[in-house]
Structure formats: structure tokens, C-alpha cells
Design a protein around this motif. Structure first.
Motif, PDB file in Angstrom:
ATOM      1  N   GLY A  70       0.919  -1.218  -0.066  1.00 17.86           N
ATOM      2  CA  GLY A  70      -0.121  -0.085  -0.061  1.00 17.86           C
ATOM      3  C   GLY A  70       0.969   1.050   0.166  1.00 17.86           C
ATOM      4  O   GLY A  70       2.022   1.337  -0.349  1.00 17.86           O
ATOM      5  N   ILE A  71       0.392   2.281   0.510  1.00 17.15           N
ATOM      6  CA  ILE A  71       0.939   3.798   0.565  1.00 17.15           C
ATOM      7  C   ILE A  71       2.233   3.763   1.434  1.00 17.15           C
ATOM      8  O   ILE A  71       3.432   3.909   0.854  1.00 17.15           O
ATOM      9  CB  ILE A  71       0.029   4.592   1.113  1.00 17.15           C
ATOM     10  CG1 ILE A  71      -1.074   5.086  -0.152  1.00 17.15           C
ATOM     11  CG2 ILE A  71       0.900   5.895   1.092  1.00 17.15           C
ATOM     12  CD1 ILE A  71      -1.995   6.124   0.113  1.00 17.15           C
ATOM     13  N   PRO A  72       2.394   3.062   2.513  1.00 19.49           N
ATOM     14  CA  PRO A  72       3.492   2.974   3.439  1.00 19.49           C
ATOM     15  C   PRO A  72       4.603   1.951   2.691  1.00 19.49           C
ATOM     16  O   PRO A  72       5.837   2.728   2.700  1.00 19.49           O
ATOM     17  CB  PRO A  72       2.854   2.168   4.602  1.00 19.49           C
ATOM     18  CG  PRO A  72       1.602   2.257   4.924  1.00 19.49           C
ATOM     19  CD  PRO A  72       0.989   2.492   3.468  1.00 19.49           C
ATOM     20  N   PRO A 303      -7.929   3.572  -1.916  1.00 19.92           N
ATOM     21  CA  PRO A 303      -6.372   3.615  -1.532  1.00 19.92           C
ATOM     22  C   PRO A 303      -5.736   2.226  -2.328  1.00 19.92           C
ATOM     23  O   PRO A 303      -6.442   1.338  -2.519  1.00 19.92           O
ATOM     24  CB  PRO A 303      -6.419   3.128  -0.025  1.00 19.92           C
ATOM     25  CG  PRO A 303      -7.895   2.375  -0.025  1.00 19.92           C
ATOM     26  CD  PRO A 303      -8.846   3.087  -0.979  1.00 19.92           C
ATOM     27  N   PRO A 304      -4.475   2.549  -2.692  1.00 21.53           N
ATOM     28  CA  PRO A 304      -4.000   1.515  -3.866  1.00 21.53           C
ATOM     29  C   PRO A 304      -3.654   0.025  -2.875  1.00 21.53           C
ATOM     30  O   PRO A 304      -3.273   0.113  -1.857  1.00 21.53           O
ATOM     31  CB  PRO A 304      -2.572   2.179  -4.123  1.00 21.53           C
ATOM     32  CG  PRO A 304      -2.153   3.300  -2.905  1.00 21.53           C
ATOM     33  CD  PRO A 304      -3.411   3.767  -2.445  1.00 21.53           C
ATOM     34  N   LYS A 305      -4.170  -0.851  -3.713  1.00 16.72           N
ATOM     35  CA  LYS A 305      -3.500  -2.199  -3.204  1.00 16.72           C
ATOM     36  C   LYS A 305      -3.116  -2.906  -4.501  1.00 16.72           C
ATOM     37  O   LYS A 305      -3.777  -3.648  -5.139  1.00 16.72           O
ATOM     38  CB  LYS A 305      -5.269  -2.665  -2.722  1.00 16.72           C
ATOM     39  CG  LYS A 305      -5.826  -2.353  -1.831  1.00 16.72           C
ATOM     40  CD  LYS A 305      -7.087  -2.826  -1.533  1.00 16.72           C
ATOM     41  CE  LYS A 305      -8.178  -2.153  -2.582  1.00 16.72           C
ATOM     42  NZ  LYS A 305      -9.572  -2.498  -2.322  1.00 16.72           N
ATOM     43  N   MET A 306      -1.752  -2.692  -4.359  1.00 19.82           N
ATOM     44  CA  MET A 306      -1.189  -3.390  -5.472  1.00 19.82           C
ATOM     45  C   MET A 306      -0.913  -4.644  -5.439  1.00 19.82           C
ATOM     46  O   MET A 306      -0.763  -5.532  -6.427  1.00 19.82           O
ATOM     47  CB  MET A 306       0.343  -2.790  -5.579  1.00 19.82           C
ATOM     48  CG  MET A 306       0.371  -1.344  -5.829  1.00 19.82           C
ATOM     49  SD  MET A 306       1.828  -0.546  -6.468  1.00 19.82           S
ATOM     50  CE  MET A 306       1.464   0.919  -7.017  1.00 19.82           C
ATOM     51  N   ALA A 311      -2.225  -9.684  -8.335  1.00 15.56           N
ATOM     52  CA  ALA A 311      -2.980 -11.084  -8.164  1.00 15.56           C
ATOM     53  C   ALA A 311      -3.951 -11.063  -9.436  1.00 15.56           C
ATOM     54  O   ALA A 311      -3.949 -12.132 -10.345  1.00 15.56           O
ATOM     55  CB  ALA A 311      -3.703 -11.258  -7.075  1.00 15.56           C
ATOM     56  N   ILE A 312      -4.631 -10.075  -9.796  1.00 17.59           N
ATOM     57  CA  ILE A 312      -5.681 -10.047 -10.999  1.00 17.59           C
ATOM     58  C   ILE A 312      -4.873 -10.142 -12.106  1.00 17.59           C
ATOM     59  O   ILE A 312      -5.213 -10.903 -13.249  1.00 17.59           O
ATOM     60  CB  ILE A 312      -6.405  -8.832 -10.886  1.00 17.59           C
ATOM     61  CG1 ILE A 312      -7.266  -8.637  -9.533  1.00 17.59           C
ATOM     62  CG2 ILE A 312      -7.184  -8.652 -12.036  1.00 17.59           C
ATOM     63  CD1 ILE A 312      -7.861  -7.368  -9.391  1.00 17.59           C
ATOM     64  N   ALA A 313      -3.631  -9.399 -12.505  1.00 19.95           N
ATOM     65  CA  ALA A 313      -2.818  -9.611 -13.378  1.00 19.95           C
ATOM     66  C   ALA A 313      -2.278 -10.800 -13.637  1.00 19.95           C
ATOM     67  O   ALA A 313      -2.019 -11.434 -14.665  1.00 19.95           O
ATOM     68  CB  ALA A 313      -1.731  -8.510 -13.440  1.00 19.95           C
ATOM     69  N   VAL A 314      -1.901 -11.833 -12.522  1.00 22.91           N
ATOM     70  CA  VAL A 314      -1.432 -12.889 -12.759  1.00 22.91           C
ATOM     71  C   VAL A 314      -2.416 -13.892 -13.209  1.00 22.91           C
ATOM     72  O   VAL A 314      -2.405 -14.604 -14.196  1.00 22.91           O
ATOM     73  CB  VAL A 314      -0.990 -13.477 -11.322  1.00 22.91           C
ATOM     74  CG1 VAL A 314      -0.547 -14.934 -11.405  1.00 22.91           C
ATOM     75  CG2 VAL A 314       0.496 -12.783 -10.903  1.00 22.91           C
ATOM     76  N   VAL A 315      -3.655 -13.772 -12.723  1.00 23.27           N
ATOM     77  CA  VAL A 315      -4.880 -14.489 -13.121  1.00 23.27           C
ATOM     78  C   VAL A 315      -4.945 -14.392 -14.662  1.00 23.27           C
ATOM     79  O   VAL A 315      -5.244 -15.260 -15.392  1.00 23.27           O
ATOM     80  CB  VAL A 315      -5.927 -14.201 -12.347  1.00 23.27           C
ATOM     81  CG1 VAL A 315      -7.179 -15.001 -12.927  1.00 23.27           C
ATOM     82  CG2 VAL A 315      -6.095 -14.609 -10.666  1.00 23.27           C
ATOM     83  N   LEU A 316      -5.063 -13.122 -14.991  1.00 24.43           N
ATOM     84  CA  LEU A 316      -5.076 -12.817 -16.544  1.00 24.43           C
ATOM     85  C   LEU A 316      -4.093 -13.603 -17.348  1.00 24.43           C
ATOM     86  O   LEU A 316      -4.102 -14.375 -18.536  1.00 24.43           O
ATOM     87  CB  LEU A 316      -4.993 -11.203 -16.731  1.00 24.43           C
ATOM     88  CG  LEU A 316      -5.254 -10.845 -18.177  1.00 24.43           C
ATOM     89  CD1 LEU A 316      -6.496 -11.253 -18.733  1.00 24.43           C
ATOM     90  CD2 LEU A 316      -5.294  -9.293 -18.146  1.00 24.43           C
ATOM     91  N   THR A 317      -2.814 -13.293 -16.966  1.00 19.59           N
ATOM     92  CA  THR A 317      -1.655 -13.984 -17.446  1.00 19.59           C
ATOM     93  C   THR A 317      -1.814 -15.567 -17.713  1.00 19.59           C
ATOM     94  O   THR A 317      -1.672 -16.108 -18.694  1.00 19.59           O
ATOM     95  CB  THR A 317      -0.284 -13.683 -16.861  1.00 19.59           C
ATOM     96  OG1 THR A 317      -0.247 -12.067 -16.918  1.00 19.59           O
ATOM     97  CG2 THR A 317       0.764 -14.300 -17.454  1.00 19.59           C
TER      98      THR A 317
END
Length: 337
Positions: A70-72, A303-306, A311-317
Motif C-alpha cells: 500500500g502507500i506505506p 487506497p492503492p492495493k497493489m 494478483a488479478i494480473a497474474v490470473v489474467l496471464t
């Protein structure tokens, strides 16, 4: 005097000249490497570039998908926490993920089909045209293919704008009875095409097909140029119809071309992002999310949840790898048969 100069130049000694002509060439300087390893050594620079530009970011994406970022963590104030499979669990339990997956698959299926059909038709037409006219048409359609994705989205967003769009203006030019017969309404003033998920994807399909079919058309044209004309002449003598000629001659001979184009189209259309982002003016309509937009929204929207976005990008890949592997396996089976 003459004989002496001739001998000095070597012209009077045939045996010496013959020895010079017949002397074996010096062997090329050995590289010191076994012959079998040389091709692999030549591949090293390309593999280094691929590893630096593709494999390392992919590895980092997989690592982040198992972390809470996240941000921290972005500011460096706190190290990333390992959360295991929690990000994947949250993604699979989210209803937006399943609606995004549905949108992605349906959009890709429709767009790939339309792109291949339209591109094949245009490529066949180009093959029938003369050289000058074919060149003019190719330059014209490739201009659309060369437009960057963001610019594509801007063009079609302006065309379908509710207040100043040309599409609403053209539809209002239709006679009321014809517009009512075709669409069930006569007045198109202020029609908000880009507010509803269904119409957003309608515009997106038009935008992507418009920009993608030129590549298919030119590829099909290149394949058609390699088919012997004698086959078509024989089919014409036998009284074959154009559709039968396409099924029996053109399609079987261009099957490798169509296979590659299908795989590329699937990959490209599963990952469409820029055009959708511009048409929606950002990740505003959750019902219109695809997996790429959902991943972006999770990773960068406050708030950013990278970790979740990764994880979504990995599923798409993984989804793309599975689809591509299944399709390639079918191609290999067909070629073996």
C-alpha cells in the motif's frame, strides 16, 4: 634482359606459379567453442533483453501478488508484508472479478471473430484489386492500424459523445419512420452512449475492430500472394463457386496464417485497456470493467492495493497462457493428422 625480368616476376617459373595456385587455403581461425554450442551463444543477447524487459517484471508481479503493498510500502516507510494466498482469495470472492472476467471473455470472443472475418474479407478483396488501387487501400487502412490506442479511444469517444458526437447527429438525419423501424426511436439528441456498460462495449468493439482488421487484412493478402494461381484457374474451370473455392483451397492453404492471427488477436483483445480507459474516462463504471481495468483500479485507485492488482494480473496471464496452450495444441494435432 627481358627473360631476366620475367623470371624475377615469377612468370618464367611455371612450377612455382602452379604451387601458388594449388597451395591449400589456411584454415579459418577456430573460435575455441564446440560447434553445437555456437547457436546458443548467439541467442544470449536476445535472451538477456527478454529477461530484462519481460521475465524480471513478470517475476516481480508474481512476488507482489503474494504481498500487501500500500502507500506505506510504496513510500518505503514500511516493508511489504507477505500475506500468502490472501490476495487471490479476495479477488476470487469479489463479484466484480467475475463480471470483469465475463466482460473480458465475451468481448474477446466477439472482437476476435469480427476482426478475423472482416480482415479476411478485405484481404481477399485487396488480392482482386489492381496493384495501384491495392496500394492505395492498404495505405488507407494501415493508417487506422497505426493510430495509438489512446488516440483510438479519443476518436471514438468524440464520435459517440452525447452532446457533440457525430453519431447522434447522423442518426437524427434518418427519417423518423426509418429510425423508429430500425431502432424503435426517432430522436437521438443527447443519447449517452458511454454511460451504460452494454453501449460502452458496443463502442469498444467498433473501436478495436476498426483498428485491428487492417493487420489481419494485410497478413491474409501476403498469404494469398503465395498461393499458386493455377489452383484457382482449375477450380474456375471445374465450375466451383467462390465460397467453395475459399473452403477447399484458400482456407486450407492459409490455415497456418489464420492460426497465428487468431492467437495474436486473442492475446491482444484479452488485454485491451487504453481504449476502455479513455471511453469510460477512467475506472468509473464497475459494471464495464474488464480484467485489465479491474487490475488497474485495484492497484492505483485510492487506497492503492497493489498486491490485489498484481494478483488479478497474474490470473489474467495464466488465463491467456491456458487459452493459447489449448489453441496451439489443437493446431499441432491438426498438422500431425
Amino acid at each position: 634482359m627481358t627473360n631476366t625480368s620475367t623470371i624475377a616476376r615469377g612468370g618464367g617459373n611455371p612450377s612455382a606459379s602452379g604451387r601458388r595456385r594449388n597451395s591449400p587455403q589456411r584454415p579459418a581461425r577456430a573460435s575455441g567453442l564446440p560447434p553445437w554450442i555456437i547457436p546458443y551463444v548467439l541467442l544470449v543477447p536476445g535472451l538477456v533483453v527478454i529477461a530484462g524487459l519481460l521475465l524480471y517484471p513478470l517475476f516481480q508481479m508474481i512476488v507482489i501478488s503474494f504481498q500487501k503493498v500500500g502507500i506505506p510500502q510504496i513510500n518505503g516507510k514500511k516493508p511489504a508484508d507477505w500475506v500468502g494466498w490472501d490476495n487471490y482469495t479476495k479477488v476470487l470472492d469479489n463479484e466484480i472479478f467475475w463480471s470483469s472476467l465475463r466482460n473480458t471473455v465475451v468481448f474477446a470472443a466477439v472482437t476476435v471473430t469480427l476482426t478475423l472475418v472482416l480482415g479476411t474479407a478485405v484481404g481477399t478483396l485487396l488480392n482482386k484489386l489492381g496493384k495501384k488501387m491495392s496500394t492505395v487501400v492498404v495505405v488507407g487502412i494501415m493508417s487506422a492500424w497505426a493510430v495509438p490506442p489512446v488516440a483510438q479511444g479519443v476518436i471514438w469517444r468524440w464520435l459517440f459523445d452525447a452532446d457533440a458526437g457525430m453519431i447522434n447527429w447522423l442518426l437524427n438525419l434518418l427519417p423518423d419512420w426509418l429510425s423508429s423501424l430500425l431502432f424503435g426511436r426517432a430522436d437521438w439528441t443527447g443519447e449517452p452512449w458511454l454511460n451504460d456498460a452494454l453501449t460502452i462495449y458496443l463502442v469498444l468493439i467498433i473501436c478495436v475492430v476498426w483498428a485491428s482488421f487492417p493487420f489481419i487484412a494485410v497478413s491474409v493478402l501476403a498469404g494469398l500472394k503465395g498461393i499458386p494461381t493455377e489452383l484457382y484457374e482449375a477450380a474456375r474451370v471445374d465450375g466451383s463457386t467462390p465460397w467453395r473455392t475459399f473452403r477447399k483451397i484458400t482456407f486450407p492453404l492459409l490455415k497456418p496464417v489464420f492460426s497465428v492471427l487468431t492467437i495474436l488477436s486473442i492475446i491482444w483483445n484479452f488485454k485491451v485497456f487504453s481504449q476502455l480507459y479513455v471511453l469510460m474516462n477512467g475506472p468509473t463504471n464497475r459494471e464495464a470493467f474488464n480484467l485489465s481495468m479491474f487490475s488497474f483500479a485495484e492497484a492505483f485507485r485510492s487506497p492503492p492495493k497493489m498486491g490485489t492488482g498484481a494478483a488479478i494480473a497474474v490470473v489474467l496471464t495464466l488465463l491467456l497462457l491456458v487459452v493459447t496452450a489449448v489453441y496451439v495444441r489443437q493446431i499441432v494435432k491438426t498438422e500431425e493428422m
